[in-house]
Enzyme design. Structure first.
Site, PDB file in Angstrom:
ATOM      1  N   LEU A  51      13.990  53.113  46.866  1.00  0.00           N
ATOM      2  CA  LEU A  51      12.930  52.149  47.141  1.00  0.00           C
ATOM      3  C   LEU A  51      13.189  50.951  46.239  1.00  0.00           C
ATOM      4  O   LEU A  51      13.304  51.087  45.024  1.00  0.00           O
ATOM      5  CB  LEU A  51      11.559  52.763  46.839  1.00  0.00           C
ATOM      6  CG  LEU A  51      10.374  51.788  46.832  1.00  0.00           C
ATOM      7  CD1 LEU A  51      10.180  51.140  48.193  1.00  0.00           C
ATOM      8  CD2 LEU A  51       9.088  52.509  46.423  1.00  0.00           C
ATOM      9  N   GLU A  52      13.306  49.780  46.874  1.00  0.00           N
ATOM     10  CA  GLU A  52      13.521  48.554  46.106  1.00  0.00           C
ATOM     11  C   GLU A  52      12.189  47.824  46.033  1.00  0.00           C
ATOM     12  O   GLU A  52      11.589  47.511  47.063  1.00  0.00           O
ATOM     13  CB  GLU A  52      14.572  47.685  46.810  1.00  0.00           C
ATOM     14  CG  GLU A  52      14.917  46.401  46.089  1.00  0.00           C
ATOM     15  CD  GLU A  52      15.972  45.571  46.839  1.00  0.00           C
ATOM     16  OE1 GLU A  52      16.047  45.660  48.088  1.00  0.00           O
ATOM     17  OE2 GLU A  52      16.720  44.836  46.175  1.00  0.00           O
ATOM     18  N   ILE A  53      11.720  47.597  44.820  1.00  0.00           N
ATOM     19  CA  ILE A  53      10.436  46.914  44.653  1.00  0.00           C
ATOM     20  C   ILE A  53      10.701  45.485  44.200  1.00  0.00           C
ATOM     21  O   ILE A  53      11.524  45.254  43.307  1.00  0.00           O
ATOM     22  CB  ILE A  53       9.557  47.679  43.650  1.00  0.00           C
ATOM     23  CG1 ILE A  53       9.075  48.972  44.319  1.00  0.00           C
ATOM     24  CG2 ILE A  53       8.377  46.834  43.187  1.00  0.00           C
ATOM     25  CD1 ILE A  53       8.361  49.911  43.403  1.00  0.00           C
TER      26      ILE A  53
END
Lengths: 749, 452
Positions: A495-497
């Protein structure tokens, strides 16, 4: 009775006082009747690892037990709920300077476990929680194993995932215990085996059911119970009331008979080797060495097997592949922590906009963690599809027996499918996964802000639209953030935030907490066109198009990329991502970065889109996809498009190797530029993002580790060579040049 | 309704003096009484009742009740029975039994199910009907026949048979039949397991005993106590709720056949039945599969008196509770006891006769320990202090489900009648009935002796 007990305890008291041993911190033991109960509990850690200190204390304790005539058997147990022994201490290996040193570590382990195996006093391993790597090797050296039958209790040999092998006798003992095929499966895949499966395989002898609360909390009492049961078995073993021989099933008997025939064994080695070669493409040395060590032990006897195992263990620990994989392991541990602190408010109610592939995927990984989730779509048909996707995802787990149908139903009850904004007034977080169009995103953001409470976070799941542009219409930009999930959401770990300069720290903490709950590995990056992952992928994709235009056919391109270590071929990747998405990204990022992102022509993607070749989702892209057909064939309709866009290849930069490096160096260069520009906070996140999100070859450890291990200069040289042919897209970035200029500079110290 | 007979006589005076409350009668609420309750002998399944159907047993219990009380059938306003494993042909077994027993076809009847507290549910449903003024006279009972259980065709087979029914042409039929596979024939047995957790009750009981560190020896000793007390009660003729049953084609059955006091040595030889090989729950310390039925005549007090009956007991406050069906499946009594005492305004010391359902020795002893634990009360029940465990000398003095048997649907009435009869015999005022049930549910009720 009471008196004698008191005397007994007095005697113990004096005995322990007269022994002038140093205080032990990892291991202690007590005696119940004539059974020694050895408790493992490394201080200040959630897990037990086989560190040097633990090992030396263990040897000491065992020697005392063997020397003590009052003790007739022993139980090994961990005092930590959820962890027996999680494996060897990786740092201990990392601190070794040479293969010989590592081999010595392995030999010490082998000797220790051999003593356990030969113990005349039966030793029972009482396993609750993870029993992995060295922990499993220890357990299988014992005479008997009892495991708690819960989800936390898993057994496995994950060494291969770190590029090494089970180096404390595991390659020798495991095949004898569970049979050669099962042992290969465990050691070559590194898969975790649950307790009930382990019992069926013969890896453990008894199971203990986890207990509910009694007069103590459940976990505490379960460990106590495990100990009580293990002590009973230890007693019975020393009294010879139960036999160590296990009843083998028919299949097992047949397998072990077959394995006694040399010809059959040779065939199995050959088959397994072939399979490994095919899957690793020669990029990972560990699996073949594991096969070799097992083979040596079986064909030439234990002594030769141990020698082979420890030598290969030493060799493997020094390989670049192993260093890369261990680096990834450390990175993964890092990216499983919330460095933004505990959010002010726990997210209990989540709302997701858009029930497409992504939206439904996000819903699935949320509901099964107990988060009440609203899935909203604009149409009933879309909503139906999304709900069905969630149900199917859960039901597949039922089929694999990872869930019961009852658990599936109660998890599914956490999901509410709807077409309106009812219930959004309770939402703590809204994740939008609507169509990738700024106007649509703006519209839903405004709609959402009209109905949600003040504290509600608005997260946008987008792969390329800049978050600050999305946030520009927000009344509360500090609550707006990007969450870039990867498809399929339930399988992809990353997951890239994405944070903007206005995103508050609490907002970030909150989405990281949700992501971690969803089981994700998280990288947090700054906002910018393509963030980190998409931005790295785009120049590589641009090169993919150029290579295709230069006349390399998609199949060849795929095999070039997979043989370099990418899990999916480059052309297939375009089909998987979706040609329309790729076109969008190429156009957007092309505009943002200009010349540097040039390469192949976007026209190729445009024509594909106009012909309806959108990739897997439309059944046609570079390949043709048919339900139930395993080997996909090339889409012959692409020939015309490719022919019309053909450009002449440049002969000095189009060898197979050049093609591979043209792709990889652009990727690596862009990744390093992201660190240079501050999009990335740390190299570790860059490596994790590239490997877990984009399939960058794990054997290389990620772009940063790759530069560290193989040398920045080599990469710069490659880039310069291609720069001469193609210009700016290959110009190395300053940070990379800096590293090339001073070889002592490393991304990882 | 007012208190008609005044305060209990000499026999009870000692007990009465120390009670928190003189009676549980409440203003403006009808007093509800048990006039009489009976049961046919409880038999191990597969013995004398094995050729019968559930409604046969229920009918026998009804006939026994009619005979014992001579109540005119047309006075009965309503009939309710509890059952667990339902015979599909008689899913409303209450109605079939009532019709067969010769009750008026104008008397409605329904069947309730709530696992091992089904009969309790039948009784309290009746209490509700009377309390709300819907009825004056209700017959409540329960029945279970474990000698025969519905074993079904597999789902695949059922689907094929149903589709065949709908098929119109020979072609359609043949195509359906061609899909038949041999595995369609493997039957589906009724699960003794919890649906939500797939765990059998014995397995859960073994885990519960382990969670509370109840030893095998303690369990065996408790089971032996149950059998010994049951034997004594049977020999002394105390089990007066039993009515004889002339089984068609067989001899008249006059007494329970599961009572078998053994020795601790014999019991120690048994292997664990559920958690093998080291568990503690065995066949000897568990209740056994039982066939049986019970029935009870419940009336508004004024109706009973008007009809000239001398009631046996009042049915007072009751509660139902439920908790985690996995780890606390059988802890119903622990949860229900303090609640029902609070409702009634009584304390443990007020209770003269405890009648708890004994599913397993381990379950009873675990409940004792849980009831006696402040930690458990505070952490799981949201209570400040423990309620305390019942004194053994007042507990199940005439045996329990372990020895007398446990026909799932019928046990509740047996518990209430045992409490009522014990209060009369032993001279107490308040009895407490409690039981656990599958699904993680539980029940407790206060029975007050009717003044002599």
């Amino acid at each position: 009775m009471v008196a004698s007990r008191a005397i007994g305890s007095l005697r113990r008291f004096t005995a322990s006082r007269t022994l002038r041993c140093p205080a032990r911190t990892h291991i202690n033991y007590g005696v119940k009747g004539d059974v020694a109960v050895v408790r493992i509990n490394s201080p200040n850690s959630k897990v037990n690892t086989l560190s040097r200190e633990l090992q030396s204390e263990f040897v000491e304790v065992m020697n005392e037990i063997w020397a003590n005539d009052q003790i007739r058997s022993a139980v090994l147990i961990s005092s930590k709920p959820g962890c027996f022994i999680a494996g060897a201490d990786i740092n201990m290996l990392a601190s070794c300077k040479s293969a010989e040193e590592v081999t010595q570590v392995s030999q010490e382990g082998q000797r220790m476990f051999e003593k356990l195996e030969k113990s005349t006093k039966p030793i029972v391993a009482a396993i609750s929680g993870s029993c992995l790597g060295g922990g499993l090797e220890l357990a299988i050296s014992c005479q008997y194993r009892i495991a708690t039958k819960d989800r936390k209790t898993v057994l496995g040999s994950p060494e291969v995932l770190l590029g090494i092998l089970p180096g404390a006798g595991g390659t020798q003992r495991l095949p004898k215990m569970v049979g050669v095929p099962a042992a290969f499966d465990m050691m070559l895949t590194g898969r975790n085996i649950r307790a009930d499966r382990a019992k069926k395989m013969g890896l453990v002898d008894q199971l203990v059911e986890p207990l509910g609360p009694g007069l103590k909390p459940s976990e505490e009492r379960t460990i106590e119970y495990l100990e009580e049961v293990a002590v009973t078995f230890a007693k019975e073993l020393s009294d010879k009331k139960i036999s160590l021989k296990r009843d083998k099933g028919l299949v097992e008997k047949l397998t072990s008979y077959a394995m006694s025939i040399p010809f059959v064994r040779q065939q199995i080695y050959k088959k397994v080797e072939e399979k490994v070669r095919k899957q690793t493409k020669g990029l990972y040395p560990a699996p073949l060495k594991i096969i070799d060590a097992v083979k040596t032990g079986i064909e030439q006897g234990n002594d030769a097997g141990y020698v082979s195992e420890s030598q290969k263990f030493g060799e493997l620990a020094m390989t670049k592949e192993s260093k890369a994989l261990m680096g990834l392991y450390h990175g993964q541990v890092l990216c499983k922590k919330n460095k933004f602190g505990t959010p002010q408010k726990d997210v209990k109610h989540l709302a997701i906009l858009g029930a497409g592939l992504m939206g439904a995927g996000i819903a699935q990984v949320s509901v099964d963690k107990g988060i009440k989730t609203i899935l909203k779509d604009a149409t009933l048909a879309g909503l139906d599809r999304g709900q069905q996707q969630v149900f199917k995802g859960l039901n597949d787990k039922v089929k694999k027996k990872a869930l019961t149908s009852f658990e599936r139903d109660s998890i599914f009850s956490n999901l509410t499918g709807q077409l309106d904004y009812q219930g959004f007034e309770k939402a703590d977080m809204v994740i939008e996964a609507v169509f990738e169009d700024l106007n649509v995103k703006h519209r839903v953001l405004k709609e959402v802000e009209a109905v949600v409470p003040d504290h509600c976070v608005f997260a946008s799941n987008t792969s390329a639209l800049p978050i600050r542009q999305i946030a520009s219409v927000s009344k509360r930009p500090e609550k707006v953030i990007g969450m870039h999930y990867f498809s399929p959401v339930d399988k992809m770990q990353l997951l890239e935030i994405i944070t903007t300069e206005k995103t508050s720290k609490d907002t970030t903490a909150s989405v990281v907490a949700v992501g971690l709950k969803q089981g994700k590995v998280i990288v947090v990056v700054k906002d910018g066109p393509g963030f980190y992952t998409t931005r790295c992928l785009a120049p590589m994709m641009s090169e993919v198009l150029r290579i295709l235009q230069e006349g390399v056919d998609p199949k060849k391109l795929d095999s070039l990329t997979t043989s370099f270590g990418f899990p999916v071929g480059a052309a297939t990747l375009v089909d998987e991502v979706g040609v329309d998405v790729a076109k969008h990204v190429a156009e957007d990022l092309g505009k943002a970065f200009g010349e540097r992102f040039e390469g192949g022509s976007v026209e190729l993607l445009k024509q594909m889109v106009s012909r309806g070749f959108l990739g897997r989702k439309s059944g046609k892209g570079f390949y043709i996809y048919q339900e139930g057909v395993k080997n996909k064939s090339l889409n012959s309709d692409m020939d015309g498009i490719l022919a019309s866009l053909k450009v002449p290849p440049k002969s000095d930069v189009c060898s197979d190797e050049d093609l591979q490096y043209r792709l990889v160096t652009r990727f690596v260069n862009e990744a390093i530029m992201c660190l240079q520009e501050g999009i990335l906070a740390t190299p570790a996140e860059g490596d994790i993002g590239a490997v877990f999100g984009l399939g960058f070859p794990p054997c290389l450890g990620g772009p940063f580790r790759y530069v560290d291990l193989y040398g920045a200069q080599k990469i710069v040289d490659r880039l310069r060579k291609y720069e001469a042919a193609y210009g700016k897209p290959f110009t190395p970035c300053q940070l990379l040049i800096d590293h090339a200029n001073s070889p002592s500079k490393k991304f990882y110290q | 309704v007012t208190w008609v007979t005044g305060w209990p006589l000499s026999g009870l005076s000692f007990a009465a003096q120390t009670k928190s409350k003189k009676t549980l009668a409440k203003p403006n609420i009808r007093n509800i009484v048990v006039v009489e309750g009976v049961r046919i002998p409880f038999l191990q399944s597969g013995t004398s009742y094995k050729e019968l159907m559930p409604h046969d047993l229920a009918r026998a219990a009804l006939l026994g009740l009619l005979h014992r009380t001579s109540v005119p059938k047309d006075v009965v306003d309503y009939i309710i029975f509890g059952t667990v494993i339902q015979e599909v042909k008689t899913s409303n077994v209450a109605r079939e039994a009532a019709l067969g027993a010769g009750f008026s076809d104008k008397t409605p009847a329904h069947t309730v199910t709530m696992a091992c507290i089904s009969a309790n549910q039948a009784m309290t449903t009746g209490v509700g009907l009377i309390a709300s003024g819907q009825c004056d006279v209700v017959v409540a009972g329960g029945v279970e026949l474990m000698s025969d259980v519905p074993i079904r065709h597999s789902r695949k087979m059922r689907k094929m048979l149903l589709d065949l029914n709908k098929a119109k042409t020979l072609g359609q039929r043949l195509s359906l039949i061609s899909k038949f596979r041999l595995n369609f024939l493997s039957p589906e047995l009724p699960a003794v397991a919890e649906f939500s957790t797939s765990e059998t009750m014995g397995h859960s009981a073994d885990r519960l005993a382990a969670a509370f560190a109840v030893s095998r020896l303690d369990q065996d000793e408790y089971a032996l106590r149950s059998h010994s007390l049951a034997k004594k009660a049977q020999d002394e003729g105390l089990l007066s709720d039993v009515v004889p049953f002339k089984v068609p084609g067989k001899d008249t059955v006059t007494k329970d056949n599961g009572i078998r006091p053994s020795s601790l040595e014999q019991m120690a030889k048994l292997k664990p039945a559920f958690i093998k090989p080291y568990g503690t729950v065995t066949a000897a310390n568990s209740s056994f599969l039982t066939d049986g039925a019970s029935a009870m005549l419940i009336m508004a007090e004024e109706k009973a008196l008007a009809m000239g009956y001398k009631p046996k007991a009042y049915l007072r406050d009751f509660v139902y509770v439920s908790q985690d069906p996995k780890d606390q499946l059988l802890l119903g009594p622990t949860y229900a006891t303090p609640k029902v005492l609070e409702r009634a305004g009584l304390t443990m010391t007020d209770i003269d006769a405890f009648e708890f359902h004994e599913a397993f020795s381990g379950q009873i002893l675990a409940n004792f320990k849980a009831m006696d634990s402040d930690w458990f009360a505070q952490n799981y029940m949201g209570r400040k202090t423990k309620v305390g465990s019942p004194p053994l000398e007042k507990f199940n003095n005439w045996g329990g489900s372990l020895s007398l048997g446990h026909p799932f649907g019928a046990t509740g009435c047996r518990l209430v009648m045992a409490a009522a009869n014990r209060l009369r015999k032993e001279g107490g005022q308040y009895g407490l009935v409690a039981a656990c049930a599958a699904g993680g549910q539980g029940h407790a009720m206060i029975v007050e002796a009717y003044p002599k």
